[in-house]
Design a protein around this motif. Structure first.
Motif, short mmCIF file in Angstrom:
data_model
loop_
_atom_site.label_atom_id
_atom_site.label_comp_id
_atom_site.label_asym_id
_atom_site.label_seq_id
_atom_site.Cartn_x
_atom_site.Cartn_y
_atom_site.Cartn_z
N ASP A 31 38.09 -0.95 -53.16
CA ASP A 31 37.06 -0.95 -53.81
C ASP A 31 35.73 -0.75 -53.15
O ASP A 31 35.33 -1.96 -52.59
N ARG A 32 35.13 0.31 -53.08
CA ARG A 32 33.76 0.42 -52.09
C ARG A 32 33.04 -0.40 -52.54
O ARG A 32 32.10 -1.07 -51.59
N GLU A 33 32.72 -0.51 -53.97
CA GLU A 33 31.33 -1.18 -54.36
C GLU A 33 31.67 -2.69 -53.96
O GLU A 33 30.58 -3.34 -53.47
N ALA A 34 32.95 -3.24 -54.10
CA ALA A 34 32.83 -4.58 -53.83
C ALA A 34 33.16 -5.03 -52.35
O ALA A 34 33.46 -6.07 -52.20
N ALA A 35 33.47 -3.90 -51.60
CA ALA A 35 33.79 -4.08 -50.02
C ALA A 35 34.92 -4.73 -50.02
O ALA A 35 34.81 -5.96 -49.12
N ARG A 36 36.03 -4.60 -50.64
CA ARG A 36 37.32 -5.42 -50.65
C ARG A 36 38.51 -4.56 -50.77
O ARG A 36 38.55 -3.59 -51.33
N VAL A 37 39.24 -4.91 -49.99
CA VAL A 37 40.63 -4.42 -49.79
C VAL A 37 41.74 -5.21 -50.34
O VAL A 37 41.79 -6.47 -49.82
N ASN A 38 42.42 -4.99 -51.58
CA ASN A 38 43.27 -5.63 -52.38
C ASN A 38 44.86 -5.28 -51.84
O ASN A 38 45.04 -4.31 -51.98
N LEU A 39 45.32 -6.58 -51.41
CA LEU A 39 46.81 -6.20 -50.88
C LEU A 39 47.58 -6.68 -51.82
O LEU A 39 47.71 -7.88 -52.53
N PRO A 65 44.86 -9.52 -54.85
CA PRO A 65 43.81 -8.81 -55.90
C PRO A 65 43.26 -10.13 -56.48
O PRO A 65 44.09 -11.08 -56.79
N PRO A 66 42.13 -10.02 -57.25
CA PRO A 66 41.58 -11.10 -57.94
C PRO A 66 42.41 -11.47 -59.22
O PRO A 66 43.31 -10.69 -59.75
N VAL A 67 42.22 -12.75 -59.44
CA VAL A 67 42.93 -13.04 -60.72
C VAL A 67 42.29 -12.40 -61.88
O VAL A 67 41.07 -12.48 -62.11
N PRO A 68 43.21 -11.95 -62.91
CA PRO A 68 42.79 -11.02 -64.00
C PRO A 68 42.02 -11.77 -64.76
O PRO A 68 41.99 -12.94 -65.03
N THR A 69 40.80 -11.24 -65.26
CA THR A 69 39.97 -11.87 -66.36
C THR A 69 40.71 -12.10 -67.66
O THR A 69 41.68 -11.42 -67.89
N PRO A 70 40.35 -12.96 -68.55
CA PRO A 70 40.95 -13.02 -70.04
C PRO A 70 40.95 -11.56 -70.76
O PRO A 70 41.76 -11.30 -71.27
N ALA A 71 39.80 -10.80 -70.56
CA ALA A 71 39.81 -9.48 -71.02
C ALA A 71 40.99 -8.61 -70.55
O ALA A 71 41.61 -7.75 -71.16
N GLU A 72 41.14 -8.47 -69.09
CA GLU A 72 42.21 -7.61 -68.61
C GLU A 72 43.46 -8.10 -68.93
O GLU A 72 44.59 -7.51 -69.07
N LEU A 73 43.72 -9.64 -69.06
CA LEU A 73 44.85 -10.19 -69.66
C LEU A 73 45.19 -9.64 -70.85
O LEU A 73 46.40 -9.26 -71.22
N ALA A 74 44.43 -9.79 -71.63
CA ALA A 74 44.70 -9.36 -73.23
C ALA A 74 44.92 -7.72 -73.15
O ALA A 74 45.80 -7.36 -74.14
#
Length: 267
Positions: A31-39, A65-74
Motif C-alpha cells: 500500500d503506497r499511501e500507507a507505506a506498508r507491505v502486508n505479508l 495485514p492489519p486486523v479487519p475493522t468491524p465494517a470490513e468483518l461485516a
C-alpha cells in the motif's frame, strides 16, 4: 524469487501492488499511501521485498495485514445475494426493461429509458467521487416496491438522491412542487424528503435529501426548498468538497450497513 509477479490495482482510489505466485495466489501487497507491505505469510518475506524493490519509495513497514475493522468483518460475512454494493445505477429499471422491453414500434421513447439514462449519468458522476473517500450505492430496494435511486456516504455526511430526467426542459421549483416544462407540477420534494427520512431511520443517522435534475435547460427556484438540496447533474462534483461530518471509519461502518439488503427489509 523467480515466479513472483507484481500486479498494480486500484481500490477505493488507492493504488495497491499485489505480489502473486505463478498460479495467481497472493502472497503480499504493498500500500503506497500507507507505506506498508502486508505479508500473508512470513516465509517469503525476503522474496517479496526483492520483487517490490523497484517500486518502494523510502522506508516501509513490513508485517501481517492489519486486523479487519468491524465494517470490513461485516462485509466479509455478508452473503453475495444480500450485498447491494454491486448494484448498477438504475438496476431496477435495467431489470424491468430486460423482463418487459416494451413494443419496438413505439413512436415515443419509453419513459423508463429516459429515467435509466438519467440515473446512469448521475451514478457515473457519483462513482467518480470514490477517489475522494466517498461511497455510493445505487438502486436500493425498499419495502413496497419503492427504491432509493442513489445513496452517497462520505466525509460530508449522507445524501439520499432522487433523479429527475429533465433534458432540454425548463424546471420550476416551488416547494413542494416541481414542474417540467408545461407539465402539471407535482409535489416531488415531499417524496425526496420521505426517501431521506426512510434512509435516516434505517441507518440511524442524519441524511440530506437531494433532488438531481439531469440536463435541464433552465432551473428556477422561487425560494430555497425546506431541508432539500436541488442540484443539476453538473453540480454533483461539488458534493466532494463538503466535509467535516464523518470520520473515515464512521463512513465505512455506515456503508457496510447500507449495502446489506436486510437493513432495508426492516423498514
Amino acid at each position: 524469487m523467480e515466479g513472483l509477479r507484481v500486479i498494480p490495482t486500484w481500490r477505493h482510489g488507492r493504488e495497491r501492488l499485489y505480489v502473486c505466485l505463478p498460479d495467481g495466489g497472493n502472497v503480499a501487497w504493498y500500500d503506497r499511501e500507507a507505506a506498508r507491505v502486508n505479508l500473508l505469510g512470513d516465509d517469503r518475506r525476503d522474496e517479496v521485498l526483492e520483487a517490490l524493490a523497484p517500486f518502494l519509495a523510502g522506508p516501509v513497514a513490513v508485517g501481517p495485514p492489519p486486523v479487519p475493522t468491524p465494517a470490513e468483518l461485516a462485509r466479509l460475512t455478508l452473503h453475495p445475494d444480500d450485498d447491494l454494493a454491486p448494484n448498477r445505477p438504475g438496476e431496477a429499471l435495467l431489470v424491468a426493461l430486460e423482463r418487459e422491453p416494451g413494443p419496438a414500434h413505439r413512436l415515443r421513447r419509453d419513459p423508463r429509458r429516459r429515467a435509466l439514462a438519467a440515473e446512469q449519468a448521475t451514478g457515473a458522476a457519483l462513482d467518480r467521487l470514490d477517489a475522494a473517500g466517498w461511497h455510493t450505492l445505487h438502486s436500493l430496494p425498499l419495502p413496497g416496491g419503492d427504491r432509493v435511486h442513489h445513496l452517497l456516504i462520505g466525509p460530508g455526511g449522507l445524501f439520499a438522491l432522487r433523479v429527475l430526467p429533465a433534458r432540454g426542459q425548463r424546471v420550476r421549483v416551488a416547494d413542494p412542487l416541481v414542474a417540467l416544462g408545461r407539465r402539471t407540477p407535482r409535489p416531488l420534494l415531499r417524496r425526496v424528503r420521505a426517501d431521506a427520512d426512510r434512509v435516516s431511520y434505517a441507518l440511524t443517522a442524519q441524511v440530506c435529501p437531494v433532488l438531481v435534475l439531469v440536463e435541464p435547460a433552465h432551473v428556477s427556484v422561487t425560494a430555497p426548498p425546506r431541508f432539500v438540496r436541488v442540484l443539476t447533474d453538473a453540480e454533483l462534483p461539488g458534493l466532494a468538497r463538503t466535509g467535516g461530518m464523518l470520520k473515515p471509519a464512521d463512513a465505512e461502518a455506515l456503508h457496510a450497513m447500507a449495502r446489506d439488503r436486510a437493513t432495508w427489509a426492516r423498514l
